[in-house]
Write a protein that holds these residues in place. Structure first.
Motif, mmCIF file in Angstrom:
data_model
loop_
_atom_site.group_PDB
_atom_site.id
_atom_site.type_symbol
_atom_site.label_atom_id
_atom_site.label_comp_id
_atom_site.label_asym_id
_atom_site.label_seq_id
_atom_site.Cartn_x
_atom_site.Cartn_y
_atom_site.Cartn_z
ATOM 1 N N VAL A 57 46.394 70.399 20.996
ATOM 2 C CA VAL A 57 47.049 69.107 21.150
ATOM 3 C C VAL A 57 47.588 68.691 19.792
ATOM 4 C CG1 VAL A 57 46.780 66.699 21.833
ATOM 5 C CG2 VAL A 57 45.430 68.480 22.989
ATOM 6 N N LEU A 58 48.885 68.438 19.712
ATOM 7 C CA LEU A 58 49.511 67.955 18.484
ATOM 8 C C LEU A 58 49.553 66.433 18.585
ATOM 9 C CD1 LEU A 58 52.432 70.560 18.295
ATOM 10 C CD2 LEU A 58 50.133 70.713 17.287
ATOM 11 N N MET A 59 48.491 65.798 18.105
ATOM 12 C CA MET A 59 48.278 64.367 18.310
ATOM 13 C C MET A 59 48.818 63.542 17.142
ATOM 14 S SD MET A 59 47.005 62.129 20.439
ATOM 15 C CE MET A 59 45.892 63.044 21.484
ATOM 16 N N ALA A 60 49.747 62.646 17.464
ATOM 17 C CA ALA A 60 50.254 61.730 16.443
ATOM 18 C C ALA A 60 49.114 60.832 15.964
ATOM 19 C CB ALA A 60 51.382 60.877 17.019
ATOM 20 N N ILE A 61 49.076 60.586 14.673
ATOM 21 C CA ILE A 61 48.046 59.699 14.120
ATOM 22 C C ILE A 61 48.386 58.277 14.553
ATOM 23 C CG2 ILE A 61 46.941 58.840 12.022
ATOM 24 C CD1 ILE A 61 47.839 61.530 10.687
ATOM 25 N N PRO A 62 47.497 57.659 15.327
ATOM 26 C CA PRO A 62 47.823 56.332 15.872
ATOM 27 C C PRO A 62 47.606 55.205 14.866
ATOM 28 C CG PRO A 62 45.659 56.994 16.624
ATOM 29 C CD PRO A 62 46.207 58.141 15.811
ATOM 30 N N GLY A 63 48.258 54.120 15.144
ATOM 31 C CA GLY A 63 48.035 52.886 14.400
ATOM 32 C C GLY A 63 47.304 51.898 15.301
ATOM 33 N N MET A 66 44.599 51.298 18.335
ATOM 34 C CA MET A 66 43.668 52.426 18.355
ATOM 35 C C MET A 66 42.930 52.546 17.027
ATOM 36 S SD MET A 66 42.582 55.011 20.199
ATOM 37 C CE MET A 66 43.642 56.006 21.200
ATOM 38 N N MET A 67 43.651 52.470 15.923
ATOM 39 C CA MET A 67 43.065 52.521 14.580
ATOM 40 C C MET A 67 43.654 51.393 13.767
ATOM 41 S SD MET A 67 43.291 56.468 13.305
ATOM 42 C CE MET A 67 42.643 57.816 14.274
ATOM 43 N N ASP A 68 42.823 50.794 12.929
ATOM 44 C CA ASP A 68 43.384 49.786 12.027
ATOM 45 C C ASP A 68 44.199 50.503 10.955
ATOM 46 O OD1 ASP A 68 41.647 50.533 9.817
ATOM 47 O OD2 ASP A 68 40.067 49.334 10.735
ATOM 48 N N GLU A 69 45.003 49.761 10.220
ATOM 49 C CA GLU A 69 45.909 50.354 9.228
ATOM 50 C C GLU A 69 45.170 51.173 8.179
ATOM 51 O OE1 GLU A 69 49.130 50.532 9.318
ATOM 52 O OE2 GLU A 69 49.433 49.171 11.006
ATOM 53 N N ALA A 70 44.009 50.690 7.741
ATOM 54 C CA ALA A 70 43.243 51.406 6.712
ATOM 55 C C ALA A 70 42.753 52.754 7.238
ATOM 56 C CB ALA A 70 42.067 50.552 6.236
ATOM 57 N N THR A 71 42.275 52.780 8.472
ATOM 58 C CA THR A 71 41.794 54.031 9.060
ATOM 59 C C THR A 71 42.948 55.002 9.274
ATOM 60 O OG1 THR A 71 39.980 52.846 10.131
ATOM 61 C CG2 THR A 71 40.511 55.033 10.996
ATOM 62 N N THR A 72 44.087 54.494 9.748
ATOM 63 C CA THR A 72 45.275 55.333 9.912
ATOM 64 C C THR A 72 45.651 55.983 8.587
ATOM 65 O OG1 THR A 72 46.113 53.996 11.740
ATOM 66 C CG2 THR A 72 47.731 55.336 10.570
#
Length: 142
Positions: A57-63, A66-72
């Motif tokens: 799976v080529l998964m785009a890194i979510p914002g 799903m994830m806060d900006e710092a985690t992204t």
């Protein structure tokens, strides 16, 4: 009985990753579906032509949400550095596969080298995901 059917890697750009995996690694597209009801979430998978039961799976890194900006930012940074996991590929001839992949534009971080378990080399995808290309010897098979 359980079977592994998918493994996921984080990618910075799904189109760039798709081009790398299909054109340079010679994998085939398994699934490419965009789901409007989920904010245009794209489920994109590829896999080796000789392993139809397995996909990456080529998964785009979510914002957010799903994830806060710092985690992204952390996931993006760790992926770029090759620290979010490794995909292990096996081949009958590491040297031949190395030469073939180099001719397609794959940039290796390590050339083929003898190891106690066989011969292996390393490269990364455009997002930084780490790959080991390995020709396993008989001792490692035991």
């Amino acid at each position: 009985m359980l079977k592994i059917v998918n493994a996921q890697v984080w990618v910075h750009d799904q189109d760039e990753a798709l081009a790398f995996y299909t054109k340079k690694l010679n994998m085939e597209i398994r699934t490419d579906v965009t789901v409007p009801e989920m904010g245009n979430f794209r489920w994109l998978t590829v896999g080796p032509t000789n392993q139809p039961e397995f996909s990456i799976v080529l998964m785009a890194i979510p914002g957010p949400p799903m994830m806060d900006e710092a985690t992204t930012a952390q996931v993006r940074d760790l992926t770029s550095k090759g620290f979010t996991g490794t995909i292990f590929l096996t081949t009958d001839s590491c040297e031949a596969a190395y030469n073939d992949l180099k001719s397609r534009g794959v940039e290796f971080t390590e050339a083929p080298e003898e190891r106690p378990y066989g011969i292996d080399a390393a490269f990364r995808d455009p997002s930084g995901n780490n790959f080991r290309l390995t020709q396993v010897n008989d001792i490692a098979d035991r």
